[in-house]
Scaffold this active site. Sequence first.
Site, PDB file in Angstrom:
ATOM      1  N   LYS A   1      -5.248  -6.586   0.666  1.00  0.00           N
ATOM      2  CA  LYS A   1      -4.228  -5.567   0.445  1.00  0.00           C
ATOM      3  C   LYS A   1      -2.820  -6.106   0.620  1.00  0.00           C
ATOM      4  O   LYS A   1      -1.856  -5.336   0.514  1.00  0.00           O
ATOM      5  CB  LYS A   1      -4.469  -4.393   1.408  1.00  0.00           C
TER       6      LYS A   1
ATOM      7  N   ARG B   1     -11.551   8.749  11.682  1.00  0.00           N
ATOM      8  CA  ARG B   1     -11.260   9.096  10.304  1.00  0.00           C
ATOM      9  C   ARG B   1     -12.507   9.692   9.686  1.00  0.00           C
ATOM     10  O   ARG B   1     -13.512   9.856  10.362  1.00  0.00           O
ATOM     11  CB  ARG B   1     -10.738   7.889   9.528  1.00  0.00           C
TER      12      ARG B   1
ATOM     13  N   PRO C   1      -3.231   2.254  -0.809  1.00  0.00           N
ATOM     14  CA  PRO C   1      -3.871   1.470  -1.851  1.00  0.00           C
ATOM     15  C   PRO C   1      -4.838   0.470  -1.243  1.00  0.00           C
ATOM     16  O   PRO C   1      -4.499  -0.222  -0.290  1.00  0.00           O
ATOM     17  CB  PRO C   1      -2.711   0.750  -2.516  1.00  0.00           C
ATOM     18  N   GLU C   2      -6.027   0.383  -1.767  1.00  0.00           N
ATOM     19  CA  GLU C   2      -6.974  -0.667  -1.387  1.00  0.00           C
ATOM     20  C   GLU C   2      -6.914  -1.734  -2.490  1.00  0.00           C
ATOM     21  O   GLU C   2      -6.007  -1.716  -3.312  1.00  0.00           O
ATOM     22  CB  GLU C   2      -8.370  -0.071  -1.214  1.00  0.00           C
TER      23      GLU C   2
END
Length: 312
Positions: A61, A291, A2-3
Site C-alpha cells: 500500500k 474491526r 485503498p488496498e
Amino acid sequence: MPELPEVETIRRGLASHIQGRIIAAADFFGDRVTRRYLPGPQVLADAVQGCRIHAVQRRGKYLWLVLEPPVGEEFALVIHLGMSGQLLIKDARHPAESHLRAQFDLTGGPPVSHGEREAPGATGTQLRFVDQRTFGSLTGCELIAASGRPDGVPGLIGHIAPDPWEPAYDLPAVVEVMRRRDSAVKRALLDQSLVSGIGNIYADEALWLARVHGERRASSLSRTVLARVLRAAAEVMDRALVAGGTSFDALYVNVNGASGYFDRSLQAYGRAGRPCARCQTPIRRERFTNRSSYSCPKCQPRPRSGVGAERS
DNA sequence: ACGGAAACCTGCTGGC
DNA sequence: TGCCAGCAGGTTTCCG
C-alpha cells in the site's frame, strides 16, 4: 483505505500524468502530513523542489516517487494514503479541496485536459494530496537495494514484505512462515511484514473464496489450505484491479476523481444479512480485533472455541 | 512472538 | 430537530 488494487490503480494514473515532469514547488499545509519526516515540511519542500520525477513505484500500500535532484543522489518521496488519502491531478486554477494537505506544482509535461495549452503566465498542473482523516503521510527517504527492484525501495519500507504482484513474492515461503504463526489466519493476512497489500476487504474476500474462517489458527491449517488462502487473495486483488478498485463512496477515487467498480463484485465484505453466493446462507458480521469481519456461517465455520482450541 | 488495545483523525449514519 | 454512539478501506506503539 485503498488496498493494493486501489493503490496500483492510483500508481498507474500517476505515472501516466507525472513521470518525467519537474517539481517546480511543493507546499505542505500544516505539519501533520509530514510528521514522519523529522526535519520538517520546509526541509522536505526544499529537497523535492527542482527534482525530476523519474518513476512512480509501489510496494503493498506504499507508493513513492523516485526523484532525481539537479545534483546528488536519487531519493524517494514516500506516500501512504492511510484510510482516506487521495492523490489528484488538477489544474492549479481548480479551487483547493477542503482537506488539501499538500500540493506540487509540475512543469515540463502535457496540460491536464485535452485541448488546453500551457501558455506563458498560465497556471500549470498540480499533484494534490487530499486526506480527510489525516492518517496518510508524505515523507522523504533514501533508496536501498532490494531483490527484484532495479531502483531499490525506500529504506523506511524495509519492514514491508513483497506484495503478491512482485517478482520477489515467494508464496511457499510465506506459507512456511504462516504455518508457524500461532495467531488467527486473518491477522497473518493483514500483517504487512508477511505479505503486503492485503487489507480488511480483500482479507475477507480471500477467506470467503478459500472457505476458511479468519479466526482459524494459521498454525492449524495445512500448507494446502494456507496456499489456497494466499492464492485467493491474489486472485481477488487481480480481479479488483481490472475493475479499477473498490469504491464505497467518494473517499476512494483514482487520480482523475473516478471511482472503481469492484464493490459490485464483493461476496462477503459489507454484505451482512445478504445471501452467500454459494449456499444462500446469510453472511454474518463479527467483531475481529476492533474491526468488522464478514463471512459465510456455513462455508466458513468458526473454529472450535475454548482454551487450547485449534492448538497443536 | 503474539494478542489486544489504544492512539492518531474527520465525517457520516442511525437510533432515540 | 438534535445529540450521541458507533462505524469507516490503516499503521504504529505500548503493554502484558
